[in-house]
Design an enzyme around this catalytic site. Structure first.
Site, PDB file in Angstrom:
ATOM      1  N   LYS A 181       0.827  -1.203   0.000  1.00 10.46           N
ATOM      2  CA  LYS A 181       0.000   0.000   0.000  1.00 10.46           C
ATOM      3  C   LYS A 181       0.865   1.257   0.000  1.00 10.46           C
ATOM      4  CE  LYS A 181      -3.819  -0.417   2.382  1.00 10.46           C
ATOM      5  NZ  LYS A 181      -4.353  -0.725   3.720  1.00 10.46           N
TER       6      LYS A 181
ATOM      7  N   GLU B 205      12.089 -47.519 -11.406  1.00 13.69           N
ATOM      8  CA  GLU B 205      11.226 -47.337 -10.230  1.00 13.69           C
ATOM      9  C   GLU B 205      11.725 -48.112  -9.021  1.00 13.69           C
ATOM     10  OE1 GLU B 205       7.283 -48.799 -11.085  1.00 13.69           O
ATOM     11  OE2 GLU B 205       8.039 -50.356 -12.402  1.00 13.69           O
TER      12      GLU B 205
ATOM     13  N   TYR C  37      10.274 -35.754 -21.600  1.00 12.15           N
ATOM     14  CA  TYR C  37       8.828 -35.574 -21.498  1.00 12.15           C
ATOM     15  C   TYR C  37       8.332 -35.858 -20.082  1.00 12.15           C
ATOM     16  CZ  TYR C  37       8.199 -40.694 -21.687  1.00 12.15           C
ATOM     17  OH  TYR C  37       8.240 -42.038 -21.429  1.00 12.15           O
TER      18      TYR C  37
ATOM     19  N   MET D  20      -5.891  -7.105   8.147  1.00  7.45           N
ATOM     20  CA  MET D  20      -5.335  -6.313   9.248  1.00  7.45           C
ATOM     21  C   MET D  20      -6.149  -5.040   9.424  1.00  7.45           C
ATOM     22  SD  MET D  20      -1.332  -6.938   8.778  1.00  7.45           S
ATOM     23  CE  MET D  20      -1.442  -6.352   7.129  1.00  7.45           C
TER      24      MET D  20
ATOM     25  N   ASP E 239       6.358 -45.698  -7.404  1.00  5.18           N
ATOM     26  CA  ASP E 239       7.080 -46.797  -6.765  1.00  5.18           C
ATOM     27  C   ASP E 239       8.456 -46.354  -6.283  1.00  5.18           C
ATOM     28  OD1 ASP E 239       5.817 -49.340  -6.428  1.00  5.18           O
ATOM     29  OD2 ASP E 239       5.498 -49.361  -8.591  1.00  5.18           O
TER      30      ASP E 239
ATOM     31  N   GLY F  91      -8.159  -6.904   3.835  1.00  9.53           N
ATOM     32  CA  GLY F  91      -9.105  -6.950   4.948  1.00  9.53           C
ATOM     33  C   GLY F  91      -8.639  -7.723   6.172  1.00  9.53           C
TER      34      GLY F  91
ATOM     35  N   CYS G 262       6.515 -40.930 -15.476  1.00  7.02           N
ATOM     36  CA  CYS G 262       5.110 -41.311 -15.611  1.00  7.02           C
ATOM     37  C   CYS G 262       4.414 -41.487 -14.279  1.00  7.02           C
ATOM     38  CB  CYS G 262       4.974 -42.568 -16.457  1.00  7.02           C
ATOM     39  SG  CYS G 262       5.732 -44.014 -15.698  1.00  7.02           S
TER      40      CYS G 262
ATOM     41  N   ARG H 180      -3.680  -1.646  -6.271  1.00 15.30           N
ATOM     42  CA  ARG H 180      -2.899  -2.881  -6.161  1.00 15.30           C
ATOM     43  C   ARG H 180      -3.312  -3.812  -7.286  1.00 15.30           C
ATOM     44  NH1 ARG H 180      -5.992  -4.474  -0.797  1.00 15.30           N
ATOM     45  NH2 ARG H 180      -8.003  -4.943  -1.686  1.00 15.30           N
TER      46      ARG H 180
ATOM     47  N   ARG I 224      -3.126   3.252   8.538  1.00 13.76           N
ATOM     48  CA  ARG I 224      -3.497   2.092   7.721  1.00 13.76           C
ATOM     49  C   ARG I 224      -2.403   1.039   7.702  1.00 13.76           C
ATOM     50  NH1 ARG I 224      -4.751   4.594   1.935  1.00 13.76           N
ATOM     51  NH2 ARG I 224      -6.032   2.707   1.764  1.00 13.76           N
TER      52      ARG I 224
ATOM     53  N   SER J 128      11.596 -44.618 -18.268  1.00 18.37           N
ATOM     54  CA  SER J 128      10.494 -43.802 -17.776  1.00 18.37           C
ATOM     55  C   SER J 128      10.515 -43.917 -16.256  1.00 18.37           C
ATOM     56  CB  SER J 128       9.168 -44.309 -18.339  1.00 18.37           C
ATOM     57  OG  SER J 128       8.118 -43.568 -17.771  1.00 18.37           O
TER      58      SER J 128
ATOM     59  N   HIS K  16      -7.905 -45.568  -2.600  1.00 17.42           N
ATOM     60  CA  HIS K  16      -7.995 -46.160  -3.934  1.00 17.42           C
ATOM     61  C   HIS K  16      -8.947 -45.354  -4.815  1.00 17.42           C
ATOM     62  CE1 HIS K  16      -9.634 -48.946  -7.005  1.00 17.42           C
ATOM     63  NE2 HIS K  16      -8.379 -49.358  -7.063  1.00 17.42           N
TER      64      HIS K  16
ATOM     65  N   GLY L 144       9.262 -44.168 -12.898  1.00 11.12           N
ATOM     66  CA  GLY L 144       8.001 -44.477 -12.226  1.00 11.12           C
ATOM     67  C   GLY L 144       8.117 -43.977 -10.802  1.00 11.12           C
TER      68      GLY L 144
ATOM     69  N   ARG M 283       2.928 -50.419 -20.961  1.00 12.53           N
ATOM     70  CA  ARG M 283       3.630 -51.154 -19.915  1.00 12.53           C
ATOM     71  C   ARG M 283       3.082 -52.573 -19.845  1.00 12.53           C
ATOM     72  NH1 ARG M 283       3.038 -49.313 -13.801  1.00 12.53           N
ATOM     73  NH2 ARG M 283       0.963 -50.165 -14.106  1.00 12.53           N
TER      74      ARG M 283
END
Ligand code: ADP
Ligand code: MG
Ligand code: MG
Length: 873
Positions: free
Chosen positions: A22, A744, A850, A103, A768, A101, A830, A336, A92, A763, A454, A765, A616
């Site tokens: 402010k 993994e 990736y 404080m 795991d 709002g 993955c 702001r 202020r 890849s 699950h 994993g 897989r």
């Protein structure tokens, strides 16, 4: 030496850390020539010092405050507490990161029995003077003296009632004097002392109180929710008052330079005539739309519009502005960066880039990837939602909105959806056997289990709405009904789930689908041109794949074949395969599965066209595919024509103490190669089919799970190549397929060079890998992770956000060793972490090619990947 106080003439917008948001912006507006009432800021460092000194304003600070007060008096030509021409100020709060709002602020400070008369005479407006005085006592009483606000309100209300007045503005000077008298008596009653008359004393008390408000409970909670550090402290702004309550040519208001909920490029705001400060937000009177100001005060309005445009151009972002009009003269009291919805954020960023105000990189950086999650799932129509009857609330485990008929079993969902009806699966908790029903249902509601149960994990993966842990539900699965309170819901009754809030409603509520069109689409296109990380998806079904492609997935990074095994028409053959005693029996069962698997892959390849598809090979422990309930085992015994007791024993024999560390993944194929042989055959046959029939350049990537030893992969790579080449030779087709592995198991990362000899891709994993690195069972960690977070052992669940120090270290070792052996090895992730923006940024930095995530997180990943690239430019 520290300087504790800066006048508005000394600061600027870069000084936020010192002056608070402010204060820095008030100085900046002053600097660029906008009408800001004069004032000064006590710094956040002063606040820290105050706390260091056990809440004492030290001598030096006090001197600086009083010196600046003098300067302010000179500048305004008024004096604090003067009985002829009094200066009034506001005190202020203003934190570094705005906490709207949270404080406290005190207005009209400097009034007492003397100066109120001066103000009345000077302005020739006693009503205004006494209104300001009663406001001051009320605010000071509340904020500084900590007297509950309602006690003041009830005195005011009593006076209004006594005189039969509807509005505060109808109170006359005499009414106001009575109220002030009442307020002062209240102060004596509550504090045992008189209301402080001395204006300098008032000022210092108010500064104390604003410093203290940094640690009020609201502010503490807000900081926790928004990850704001507790140590920052607040600045305090002392500013000469301007008055919106001087009559009908005065007023006060708040405006956003663009619409904060839609992003529309049109000023959006509200104001009140003859009002002060908080009146607009307090809701005592209904504020008027900003455009009405054009009619009432055309000149002020056009000046205001010009200023808002100037401010937006200056800050290059949407502004949230407070203003006051004092007898036809406009003043700015705050600006702001405005808070906005996710939808508005996207629209504003794209518009501003198109307008040339910001560049595309900035537009991309302004969007919080996690916030757009809400925009990617269907939502309820707002009007209909408002009219719906809420029955209970559970945990919002997976976002989205769903309506349908209640079903209590996976089979019932299958039956219902065959007739093109919509189903909601309601279960005590779900298990892997429910997969088919879960995938066909619109939404899932469970009574037990938390955010990582699950049901929750599978539903999030499917992008399906899920409410878990809805404890008020009393489900009778066998009798097919549930109760909530005194209401009973039977099979076939309609309910609706709001996965964003966890609310459960009666009946059907209409939903609205999402599409990546318009500005959202544009933003995504920009992200794609800026990112280097590829984004793939984890998809097991055609539906998943289809959604992911629509959301821009560039391939499949993980297709779990086990989900294909649970479908009604194949589970019997799967079970037969598992419990067969001889190689021949096993082969017979597996042969039945081949055509199904082939069809599955044909479907997938068609949807994915020429994009890479990582499949897989079978991963879970076989036990998961077998029935557990007595009647189900009986039925299977009958179907397979074996004795119940024998089957029961077989099933028991397959039970493992630690199935997650047991006979699963590539270990299955080392003992029973037939399963993988069948799967590879199905993949290659499907690829040939699609390649020949559709002319698509199919790119299967065959992935072996749970490898920890190079020899495992060596054996299985040979197995895959043998089958693949055999099939290709027979069909006389050439195909560009790859064989690789998941990393993994920690040992795989540590010996990645030897493993890379047999792998064309890795890849990671990370589900795991996290489990095995920490030694935390994914299925049991829910019981203690909460406490680990409470005790700040970690701040995020490592199954949600990748643990870079430990698990990440293993990944880095794996990458380094893998590429040392094979330069062009393809690297991806993955695990569920592949959809977490924080982790995505890390994946970019460590050189993955990736990330792969659930379909609904694909746009989030595209955006996060672009942000990572921009940050590292
Ligand atoms: P918050 O951070 O809660 O918005 P503020 O410090 O901005 O608190 O002040 C609360 C209200 O008082 C705002 O409406 C603001 O515009 C008004 N206000 C603050 N200072 C002054 C002043 N000097 N003159 C007139 N109104 C003021
Ligand atoms: Mg404000
Ligand atoms: Mg795994």
């Amino acid at each position: 030496m520290n300087k504790y106080v800066y006048s508005f003439d000394e600061g600027n917008k870069e000084m936020k850390n010192l002056l608070g948001g402010k204060g820095a912006n008030l100085s900046e507006m002053n600097k660029i020539g906008l009408p800001v009432p004069a004032g000064f800021t006590i710094t956040t460092e002063a606040c820290s010092k105050y706390y260091e000194d056990n809440k004492i304003i030290n001598e030096k600070m006090r001197e600086e405050i009083l010196k600046n007060l003098e300067l302010l008096e000179e500048k305004t030509n008024k004096r604090l507490g003067d009985k002829n021409n009094p200066l009034l100020v506001s005190v202020r709060s203003g934190a570094v990161i705005s906490m709207p709002g949270m404080m406290d602020t005190v207005l009209n400070l400097g009034l007492n029995e003397e100066s109120v008369k001066g103000l009345a005479n000077k302005t020739n407006n006693p009503r205004f003077a006494y209104d300001s005085y009663r406001r001051f006592i009320q605010m000071f009483g509340d904020v500084v003296l900590q007297i509950p606000k309602f006690k003041f309100d009830s005195i005011l209300d009593k006076e209004k009632e006594k005189n039969k007045l509807d509005n505060d503005t109808d109170l006359t000077v005499d009414h106001l004097k009575t109220i002030i008298k009442g307020y002062k008596e209240l102060v004596i009653k509550e504090t045992g002392t008189d209301f402080p008359d001395n204006p300098v004393k008032q000022l210092l008390m108010a500064v104390n109180a604003v410093f203290d408000s940094w640690n009020n409970s609201r502010a503490i909670i807000y900081r926790k929710l928004n990850d704001i550090p507790n140590g920052l402290g607040t600045a305090v702004n002392i500013q000469s008052m301007v008055f919106g309550n001087m009559g009908n040519s005065s007023g006060t208001g708040v405006a956003f330079t663009r619409n904060p909920s839609t992003g529309e490029n049109k000023i959006f705001g509200e104001f009140l005539i003859n009002a002060q400060g908080e009146d607009v937000v307090a809701g005592i009177r209904t504020p008027r739309e900003i455009k009405e100001l054009e009619v009432i005060m055309p000149k002020v309005y056009s000046q205001f519009i010009a200023i808002t445009e100037k401010l937006e151009k200056h800050y290059k972002d949407m502004q949230d502005i407070e203003f006051t009009i004092e007898e036809g003269k406009l003043y700015l009291l705050q600006t702001r960066t405005g808070k906005r919805t996710a939808k508005a954020a996207i629209n504003i960023a794209v518009d501003m880039a198109n307008e040339g105000l910001i560049d595309k990189e900035t537009a991309i950086m302004r969007i919080n990837p996690n916030e757009i999650n809400k925009l990617l799932h269907p939502t309820f129509n707002t009007d209909k939602l408002n009219k719906a009857i809420k029955v209970t609330k559970g945990l919002p485990a997976s976002p989205g909105a769903a309506s349908g008929k209640i079903c209590f079993s996976s089979e019932d969902v299958v039956k219902l959806t065959k007739n093109k009806e919509k189903a909601i699966l309601v279960r005590l908790e779900t298990s892997p056997e429910d997969i088919e029903g879960m995938s066909l249902a619109e939404g899932i509601l469970t009574c037990r289990g938390g955010m990582t149960s699950h049901a929750a994990v599978v539903a999030r993966g499917m992008g399906k709405c899920c409410i878990a842990g809805c404890g008020e539900l009393r489900i009778k699965e066998e009798s097919k009904f549930f109760e909530i309170g005194d209401k009973i819901f039977k099979e076939g009754d309609h309910i609706s789930l709001d996965g964003n809030t966890g609310n459960v409603y009666e009946g059907i509520i209409g939903t609205e689908e999402v599409e990546l069109i318009g500005k959202f689409g544009t933003l995504m296109e920009w992200a794609d041109t800026l990112r280097t990380l590829e984004v793939r998806t984890n998809a097991d079904t055609l539906n998943d794949a289809d959604t992911a492609v629509k959301f821009g997935a560039e391939g499949i990074g993980l297709c779990r074949t086990e989900h294909m095994f649970f479908a009604d028409d194949r589970i019997l053959a799967v079970r037969q395969m598992i419990i067969s005693k001889t190689k021949e029996e096993r082969q017979e069962a597996i042969d039945k599965l081949l055509p199904y698997q082939k069809e599955d892959f044909i479907g997938l390849f068609k949807v994915m066209e020429s994009r890479p598809v990582t499949i897989r090979l079978l991963d879970p422990p076989l036990h998961e595919f077998l029935p557990h309930k007595k009647e189900d085992i009986e039925k299977l015994a009958e179907d397979l024509n074996i004795e119940y007791s024998i089957l029961k024993k077989d099933i028991e024999d397959l039970k493992e103490f630690n199935p997650m560390l047991g006979h699963r993944g590539c270990r299955l194929a080392i003992t029973y190669p037939e399963i993988y042989q069948m799967q590879v055959k199905a993949i290659i046959l499907a690829a040939i089919n699609v390649k020949v029939e559709k002319g698509l350049d199919v790119k299967p990537e065959i992935m072996v799970p749970l490898v920890g030893i190079d020899k495992e992969l060596e054996i299985l790579k040979k197995l895959v190549d043998q089958i693949a080449e055999d099939v290709l030779r027979k069909h006389n087709v050439e195909l560009d397929y790859k064989v690789g592995t998941m990393i993994e198991v920690p040992r795989a990362a540590l010996t990645a060079d030897t493993i890379a000899k047999h792998a064309q891709f890795f890849s990671f994993g990370t589900n795991d890998l996290t489990q095995m690195t920490f030694g935390f069972s994914r299925d049991d960690s829910g019981k203690f992770i909460g406490e680990y977070r409470n005790k700040e052992i970690f701040d995020k669940d490592p199954f949600e956000r990748l643990d870079q120090n430990g698990v990440g270290k293993l990944m880095e070792i794996g990458i380094e060793l893998g590429t040392s052996e094979r330069k062009d090895i393809k690297l991806g992730i993955c695990g569920e972490h592949g959809g977490d923006p924080h982790t995505i940024s890390y994946c970019h930095n460590i050189g993955l090619h990736y990330v792969s995530c659930s379909p609904f997180r694909v746009p989030i990943a595209r955006l996060a990947a672009a942000q990572a690239a921009i940050k590292n430019k």
